[in-house]
Design a protein around this motif. Structure first.
Motif, PDB file in Angstrom:
ATOM      1  N   VAL A  27      -3.253  14.762 -12.913  1.00 32.44           N
ATOM      2  CA  VAL A  27      -2.186  13.766 -12.817  1.00 32.44           C
ATOM      3  C   VAL A  27      -2.620  12.509 -13.558  1.00 32.44           C
ATOM      4  CG1 VAL A  27      -0.711  12.419 -11.289  1.00 32.44           C
ATOM      5  CG2 VAL A  27      -1.482  14.696 -10.593  1.00 32.44           C
ATOM      6  N   THR A  28      -2.083  12.327 -14.752  1.00 37.82           N
ATOM      7  CA  THR A  28      -2.398  11.145 -15.538  1.00 37.82           C
ATOM      8  C   THR A  28      -1.376  10.039 -15.262  1.00 37.82           C
ATOM      9  OG1 THR A  28      -1.044  11.842 -17.417  1.00 37.82           O
ATOM     10  CG2 THR A  28      -3.331  12.623 -17.352  1.00 37.82           C
ATOM     11  N   LEU A  29      -1.671   8.851 -15.751  1.00 37.19           N
ATOM     12  CA  LEU A  29      -0.747   7.732 -15.585  1.00 37.19           C
ATOM     13  C   LEU A  29       0.575   8.019 -16.280  1.00 37.19           C
ATOM     14  CD1 LEU A  29      -3.177   4.703 -16.166  1.00 37.19           C
ATOM     15  CD2 LEU A  29      -2.500   5.748 -13.999  1.00 37.19           C
ATOM     16  N   ASN A  30       0.511   8.666 -17.435  1.00 38.88           N
ATOM     17  CA  ASN A  30       1.745   8.976 -18.157  1.00 38.88           C
ATOM     18  C   ASN A  30       2.593  10.001 -17.413  1.00 38.88           C
ATOM     19  OD1 ASN A  30       1.400   7.249 -20.364  1.00 38.88           O
ATOM     20  ND2 ASN A  30       0.108   8.719 -21.449  1.00 38.88           N
ATOM     21  N   VAL A  31       1.948  11.036 -16.848  1.00 38.64           N
ATOM     22  CA  VAL A  31       2.673  12.038 -16.071  1.00 38.64           C
ATOM     23  C   VAL A  31       3.368  11.393 -14.881  1.00 38.64           C
ATOM     24  CG1 VAL A  31       2.331  13.978 -14.481  1.00 38.64           C
ATOM     25  CG2 VAL A  31       1.314  14.050 -16.757  1.00 38.64           C
ATOM     26  N   LEU A  32       2.646  10.540 -14.177  1.00 39.78           N
ATOM     27  CA  LEU A  32       3.212   9.890 -12.998  1.00 39.78           C
ATOM     28  C   LEU A  32       4.284   8.875 -13.387  1.00 39.78           C
ATOM     29  CD1 LEU A  32       2.869  10.088  -9.992  1.00 39.78           C
ATOM     30  CD2 LEU A  32       1.123   8.306 -10.094  1.00 39.78           C
ATOM     31  N   GLY A  33       4.069   8.187 -14.489  1.00 39.46           N
ATOM     32  CA  GLY A  33       5.078   7.240 -14.951  1.00 39.46           C
ATOM     33  C   GLY A  33       6.392   7.919 -15.284  1.00 39.46           C
ATOM     34  N   ALA A  35       7.476  10.698 -13.928  1.00 34.70           N
ATOM     35  CA  ALA A  35       8.089  11.126 -12.665  1.00 34.70           C
ATOM     36  C   ALA A  35       8.765   9.973 -11.945  1.00 34.70           C
ATOM     37  CB  ALA A  35       7.029  11.757 -11.765  1.00 34.70           C
ATOM     38  N   LEU A  36       8.167   8.785 -12.030  1.00 27.78           N
ATOM     39  CA  LEU A  36       8.691   7.626 -11.316  1.00 27.78           C
ATOM     40  C   LEU A  36       9.667   6.792 -12.145  1.00 27.78           C
ATOM     41  CD1 LEU A  36       5.328   6.501  -9.671  1.00 27.78           C
ATOM     42  CD2 LEU A  36       7.329   7.369  -8.440  1.00 27.78           C
ATOM     43  N   GLY A  37       9.743   7.077 -13.431  1.00 29.97           N
ATOM     44  CA  GLY A  37      10.629   6.307 -14.298  1.00 29.97           C
ATOM     45  C   GLY A  37      10.114   4.920 -14.603  1.00 29.97           C
ATOM     46  N   VAL A  38       8.779   4.767 -14.664  1.00 28.42           N
ATOM     47  CA  VAL A  38       8.173   3.476 -14.986  1.00 28.42           C
ATOM     48  C   VAL A  38       7.116   3.695 -16.056  1.00 28.42           C
ATOM     49  CG1 VAL A  38       8.611   2.545 -12.676  1.00 28.42           C
ATOM     50  CG2 VAL A  38       6.435   3.685 -13.150  1.00 28.42           C
ATOM     51  N   THR A  39       6.550   2.593 -16.567  1.00 26.26           N
ATOM     52  CA  THR A  39       5.541   2.685 -17.613  1.00 26.26           C
ATOM     53  C   THR A  39       4.171   3.000 -17.026  1.00 26.26           C
ATOM     54  OG1 THR A  39       5.007   0.335 -17.503  1.00 26.26           O
ATOM     55  CG2 THR A  39       6.807   0.995 -18.985  1.00 26.26           C
ATOM     56  N   ALA A  40       3.287   3.509 -17.869  1.00 27.53           N
ATOM     57  CA  ALA A  40       1.922   3.789 -17.423  1.00 27.53           C
ATOM     58  C   ALA A  40       1.209   2.539 -16.910  1.00 27.53           C
ATOM     59  CB  ALA A  40       1.136   4.448 -18.559  1.00 27.53           C
ATOM     60  N   PRO A  41       1.354   1.355 -17.560  1.00 31.14           N
ATOM     61  CA  PRO A  41       0.719   0.150 -17.006  1.00 31.14           C
ATOM     62  C   PRO A  41       1.245  -0.191 -15.608  1.00 31.14           C
ATOM     63  CG  PRO A  41       1.244  -0.193 -19.310  1.00 31.14           C
ATOM     64  CD  PRO A  41       1.881   1.103 -18.923  1.00 31.14           C
ATOM     65  N   ALA A  42       2.542   0.038 -15.369  1.00 25.21           N
ATOM     66  CA  ALA A  42       3.101  -0.226 -14.035  1.00 25.21           C
ATOM     67  C   ALA A  42       2.498   0.722 -13.007  1.00 25.21           C
ATOM     68  CB  ALA A  42       4.620  -0.097 -14.064  1.00 25.21           C
ATOM     69  N   VAL A  43       2.326   1.983 -13.392  1.00 23.67           N
ATOM     70  CA  VAL A  43       1.683   2.948 -12.504  1.00 23.67           C
ATOM     71  C   VAL A  43       0.252   2.516 -12.203  1.00 23.67           C
ATOM     72  CG1 VAL A  43       0.807   5.309 -12.327  1.00 23.67           C
ATOM     73  CG2 VAL A  43       3.086   4.901 -13.230  1.00 23.67           C
ATOM     74  N   SER A  44      -0.457   2.070 -13.235  1.00 30.51           N
ATOM     75  CA  SER A  44      -1.848   1.660 -13.062  1.00 30.51           C
ATOM     76  C   SER A  44      -1.973   0.502 -12.075  1.00 30.51           C
ATOM     77  CB  SER A  44      -2.437   1.255 -14.420  1.00 30.51           C
ATOM     78  OG  SER A  44      -3.794   0.905 -14.291  1.00 30.51           O
ATOM     79  N   ARG A  45      -1.065  -0.466 -12.156  1.00 24.04           N
ATOM     80  CA  ARG A  45      -1.128  -1.618 -11.239  1.00 24.04           C
ATOM     81  C   ARG A  45      -0.880  -1.179  -9.796  1.00 24.04           C
ATOM     82  NH1 ARG A  45       1.598  -4.026 -15.636  1.00 24.04           N
ATOM     83  NH2 ARG A  45       3.647  -3.678 -14.668  1.00 24.04           N
ATOM     84  N   ARG A  46       0.113  -0.325  -9.592  1.00 22.85           N
ATOM     85  CA  ARG A  46       0.404   0.137  -8.233  1.00 22.85           C
ATOM     86  C   ARG A  46      -0.717   1.037  -7.713  1.00 22.85           C
ATOM     87  NH1 ARG A  46       6.373   2.421  -7.643  1.00 22.85           N
ATOM     88  NH2 ARG A  46       5.601   2.663  -5.509  1.00 22.85           N
ATOM     89  N   ALA A  47      -1.220   1.891  -8.588  1.00 17.55           N
ATOM     90  CA  ALA A  47      -2.286   2.802  -8.166  1.00 17.55           C
ATOM     91  C   ALA A  47      -3.524   2.027  -7.724  1.00 17.55           C
ATOM     92  CB  ALA A  47      -2.639   3.752  -9.305  1.00 17.55           C
ATOM     93  N   ALA A  48      -3.812   0.916  -8.402  1.00 11.57           N
ATOM     94  CA  ALA A  48      -4.993   0.128  -8.045  1.00 11.57           C
ATOM     95  C   ALA A  48      -4.910  -0.341  -6.592  1.00 11.57           C
ATOM     96  CB  ALA A  48      -5.123  -1.065  -8.982  1.00 11.57           C
ATOM     97  N   ARG A  49      -3.711  -0.691  -6.127  1.00 12.63           N
ATOM     98  CA  ARG A  49      -3.554  -1.117  -4.729  1.00 12.63           C
ATOM     99  C   ARG A  49      -3.843   0.032  -3.776  1.00 12.63           C
ATOM    100  NH1 ARG A  49       1.263  -3.599  -6.751  1.00 12.63           N
ATOM    101  NH2 ARG A  49       2.575  -2.089  -5.637  1.00 12.63           N
ATOM    102  N   TYR A  50      -3.345   1.226  -4.114  1.00 15.48           N
ATOM    103  CA  TYR A  50      -3.540   2.368  -3.224  1.00 15.48           C
ATOM    104  C   TYR A  50      -4.980   2.876  -3.255  1.00 15.48           C
ATOM    105  CZ  TYR A  50       1.526   2.161  -3.288  1.00 15.48           C
ATOM    106  OH  TYR A  50       2.827   1.729  -3.197  1.00 15.48           O
ATOM    107  N   ILE A  51      -5.662   2.668  -4.382  1.00 15.46           N
ATOM    108  CA  ILE A  51      -7.084   3.008  -4.443  1.00 15.46           C
ATOM    109  C   ILE A  51      -7.871   2.089  -3.517  1.00 15.46           C
ATOM    110  CG2 ILE A  51      -9.118   2.967  -5.931  1.00 15.46           C
ATOM    111  CD1 ILE A  51      -7.257   3.908  -8.226  1.00 15.46           C
ATOM    112  N   ARG A  52      -7.559   0.802  -3.550  1.00 16.00           N
ATOM    113  CA  ARG A  52      -8.253  -0.147  -2.669  1.00 16.00           C
ATOM    114  C   ARG A  52      -8.004   0.173  -1.195  1.00 16.00           C
ATOM    115  NH1 ARG A  52      -6.331  -3.944  -6.536  1.00 16.00           N
ATOM    116  NH2 ARG A  52      -4.615  -4.564  -5.136  1.00 16.00           N
ATOM    117  N   ARG A  53      -6.822   0.705  -0.879  1.00 15.45           N
ATOM    118  CA  ARG A  53      -6.482   1.021   0.510  1.00 15.45           C
ATOM    119  C   ARG A  53      -6.952   2.414   0.939  1.00 15.45           C
ATOM    120  NH1 ARG A  53      -0.173  -1.031   0.154  1.00 15.45           N
ATOM    121  NH2 ARG A  53      -0.621  -3.209  -0.394  1.00 15.45           N
ATOM    122  N   GLY A  54      -7.533   3.149   0.010  1.00 11.77           N
ATOM    123  CA  GLY A  54      -8.088   4.451   0.359  1.00 11.77           C
ATOM    124  C   GLY A  54      -7.126   5.620   0.279  1.00 11.77           C
ATOM    125  N   TYR A  55      -5.962   5.423  -0.357  1.00 10.11           N
ATOM    126  CA  TYR A  55      -4.985   6.504  -0.470  1.00 10.11           C
ATOM    127  C   TYR A  55      -5.173   7.344  -1.734  1.00 10.11           C
ATOM    128  CZ  TYR A  55      -2.397   4.118   3.227  1.00 10.11           C
ATOM    129  OH  TYR A  55      -2.024   3.538   4.416  1.00 10.11           O
TER     130      TYR A  55
END
Length: 227
Positions: A27-33, A35-55
């Motif tokens: 699952v790359t940032l582009n694949v997830l972007g 699926a979600l209809g957003v850009t890879a940088p937007a996915v990266s910013r959101r993913a960083a929050r969930y990484i910090r929270r342990g998800y």
């Protein structure tokens, strides 16, 4: 209300990671972007929050993977989504190839008690309309002993078990060919050099069967439970 909205958005994101893991080896940032209809940088910013929270955890430079904590949240959201799909098909009369988008927009925001009433009204379905086992309320998933259609040898018979795409155009095409989860099929032959696959597809008890020819690309979305 804001907290509930934030929780639903988190569950939606983690659900997208889970579903992408089913369809892609990584699952790359582009694949997830996509699926979600957003850009890879937007996915990266959101993913960083969930990484910090342990998800989530990093999978290489640009990949993501669910942690056990994240998988629990994702499976809860997947149950809501797939129960909603099953309800739309069995109770509301929606075509199976249209329900993914409707469930994607709405299911995560519904209370658990509404989902469980839908589950009961739909007849306690074991699988979603695309053939995937619906997670239990505790997050357990029944195992399916199926195989990719492309891995089968000529002459193999079985039941079409799961579809691994949510592209509405492809799903509509499969529906037109009669390639639905639960249908009995036989891989009659396969042309060499990555040529088309010739299938015999049952139209139901007492209704005979017909030959269907599909490309390897379309076949790659299909899993079969051999008999």
């Amino acid at each position: 209300m804001a907290a509930r909205e934030s929780s639903a958005l988190s569950a939606q994101f983690l659900k997208a990671v889970y579903l992408a893991e089913l369809e892609h080896p990584r699952v790359t940032l582009n694949v997830l972007g996509k699926a979600l209809g957003v850009t890879a940088p937007a996915v990266s910013r959101r993913a960083a929050r969930y990484i910090r929270r342990g998800y989530l955890a990093r999978d290489g430079a640009c990949g993501l993977a669910l942690t056990p904590k994240g998988e629990r949240v994702a499976l809860h959201a997947v149950r809501k989504h797939e129960v909603f799909e099953a309800f739309l098909v069995s109770v509301m009369g929606y075509p199976w190839y249209e329900v993914f988008t409707a469930a994607w927009r709405s299911a995560t925001y519904l209370p658990d008690e509404v989902i469980e009433r839908m589950f009961a009204r739909a007849g306690h379905p074991r699988c979603c309309p695309h053939g995937h086992p619906i997670p239990s309320p505790e997050g357990r998933i029944a195992a399916i002993l199926d195989r990719p259609l492309l891995s089968l040898s000529e002459g193999t018979t079985g039941a079409l078990s799961r579809i691994f795409t949510h592209d509405p155009g492809i799903l509509r095409y499969l529906d037109a060919l009669g390639l639905l989860p639960g249908r009995a099929i036989c891989l009659r032959c396969r042309a060499p050099f990555n040529g088309p696959l010739h299938l015999l597809v049952s139209d139901g008890p007492g209704r005979g069967e017909r030959e269907v020819v599909i490309s390897p690309e379309i076949a790659s979305f299909i899993h079969v439970q051999p008999t």
